[in-house]
Write an enzyme that holds these catalytic residues in place. Structure first.
Site, short mmCIF file in Angstrom:
data_model
loop_
_atom_site.label_atom_id
_atom_site.label_comp_id
_atom_site.label_asym_id
_atom_site.label_seq_id
_atom_site.Cartn_x
_atom_site.Cartn_y
_atom_site.Cartn_z
N ASP A 162 0.81 -1.19 0.11
CA ASP A 162 0.03 0.15 -0.08
C ASP A 162 0.88 1.17 0.01
OD1 ASP A 162 -2.28 1.56 0.24
OD2 ASP A 162 -2.86 0.97 2.19
N ASP A 207 -2.88 2.45 -6.06
CA ASP A 207 -1.65 2.61 -5.01
C ASP A 207 -1.79 1.24 -4.16
OD1 ASP A 207 -4.34 3.10 -3.93
OD2 ASP A 207 -3.44 4.48 -2.57
N GLU A 208 -2.45 0.28 -4.53
CA GLU A 208 -2.63 -0.95 -3.70
C GLU A 208 -2.76 -2.14 -4.20
OE1 GLU A 208 -5.82 -2.33 -0.15
OE2 GLU A 208 -6.29 -0.52 -1.11
#
Length: 379
Positions: free
Chosen positions: A25, A125-126
């Site tokens: 993350d 983003d993860e």
């Protein structure tokens, strides 16, 4: 736990603790990208959102940096809350730039695919990575996580947090525990004890409303949840109750589902003796890029990111990537980018190049783009 509760445990599936899962993350991703590109913003309470003063009070916060979060401001909140909570002299709004964020995300995901192709993207983003089998050999899971953090920082100057465990639920919980820019691992023999200490509101999958309801009926921690009869949880929370029971006991059998689309096309070669002459290296780059361009045409793909892989005589290996303005399958464009990347490593030529490779990633499918033609002709 009474006999009835113990009997209800038989309803839970057998646990699988043999997998190795990483949850990665990025730390305050959009805000961190903006701070990287404009370091002055690091001293401000930065909110990524349309300024509600310019949009009739409307706007939703995409994310905020950690300085802004200290004022109780976070993602999915009305942008007006930032105006209400943060002193005007500290507050800065930046309009989201998703074109830029997607380009950075493509680089990050390409790095993840250097470790494993079983990458399940949750957002820009993860992502989850199943590293039970990986591309980097005999590295431990912690070493793989360290590689990801170091490589992402080296190539993007951004930080990320990683959680490691034997399933997705625990890996995500670990990454939240590690934030920001940390690593945490939850091993099978400590999982239930760790979960027992956590507030149920911290459990991934338990929303705010459910957490409030649980608190009202005396379920405050993972331990409280572990003590509940599985049948009672199912009766109270329906199907979700069954998963709450599993998670409380460290069980999550969901697989990490990797994308099946091809993520890269590349060619490389090992040299013995090593190459110490740039002019000798260039024909190989030309050959690599010609082969790559042919594959891209055959697969109806165009690429926006070119990656150089280079290994020295001393077995030091690095990768360097560049993102070009327009997607391409043109051999000359790829070749020029490859030469530019090679020229960034004169010290490798001095030592001697043992391995050289070029790959392309960040694809656009030509066949998909053809569908964007107008449906109707105009006279």
């Amino acid at each position: 736990m009474d006999l009835k509760q113990m009997a209800s445990m038989d309803l839970l599936p057998p646990n699988d603790t043999n997998r190795k899962v990483i949850h990665l993350d990025m730390d305050a991703f959009y805000a961190s990208v903006e701070e990287r590109d404009n370091p002055v913003l690091k001293t401000k309470a930065l909110v990524i959102a349309h300024d509600p003063r310019k949009h009739r009070g409307h706007g939703v916060i995409t994310t905020a940096n950690y300085r802004a979060r200290k004022y109780g401001v976070g993602s999915a909140m009305p942008a007006q809350k930032a105006l209400d909570n943060i002193p005007a002299k500290e507050l800065v709004f930046v309009t989201p730039d998703f074109v830029k964020y997607r380009a950075v995300s493509a680089t990050i995901h390409a790095i993840m695919h250097e470790v494993t192709d079983i990458v399940e993207s949750v957002a820009l983003d993860e992502a989850y990575l199943d590293v039970t089998q990986n591309k980097l050999g005999k590295l431990t899971t912690i070493e793989l996580a360290q590689f990801l953090q170091q490589e992402i920082y080296r190539q993007t100057h951004l930080t990320c947090s990683v959680g490691i465990s034997y399933n997705k639920f625990l890996a995500k919980l670990a990454s939240e525990y590690a934030k920001p820019f940390g690593r945490a691992i939850i091993l099978p023999d400590v999982a239930q004890a760790f979960l027992a200490t956590k507030d149920v509101g911290d459990f991934p999958g338990i929303g705010k409303k459910t957490a409030v309801l649980m608190h009202e009926i005396g379920i405050n921690t993972g331990y409280d949840l572990q003590q509940k009869d599985v049948r009672w949880l199912i009766a109270k929370f329906k199907k979700a109750g069954y998963y709450y029971a599993q998670h409380a006991h460290g069980i999550d059998l969901r697989e990490v589902i990797g994308q099946r689309k091809r993520k890269s096309v590349g060619k490389e070669r090992t040299f013995e003796p090593v190459i110490v002459d740039r002019e000798r290296a260039l024909p190989y780059l030309q050959d690599f890029t010609g082969s790559i361009a042919q594959i891209l045409r055959e697969k109806h793909l165009r690429s926006q990111t070119i990656v150089l892989k280079i290994r020295s005589k001393d077995f030091e290996t690095v990768t360097k990537r560049t993102t070009i303005k327009e997607v391409t399958q043109d051999e000359d464009v790829i070749y020029r980018a490859a030469v530019s990347l090679l020229d960034e490593f004169p010290e490798f030529l001095e030592l001697g190049i043992r391995l050289l490779g070029i790959s392309t990633t960040n694809f656009i499918d030509d066949q998909v783009e053809e569908l964007t033609l107008p449906l109707f002709e105009t006279q």
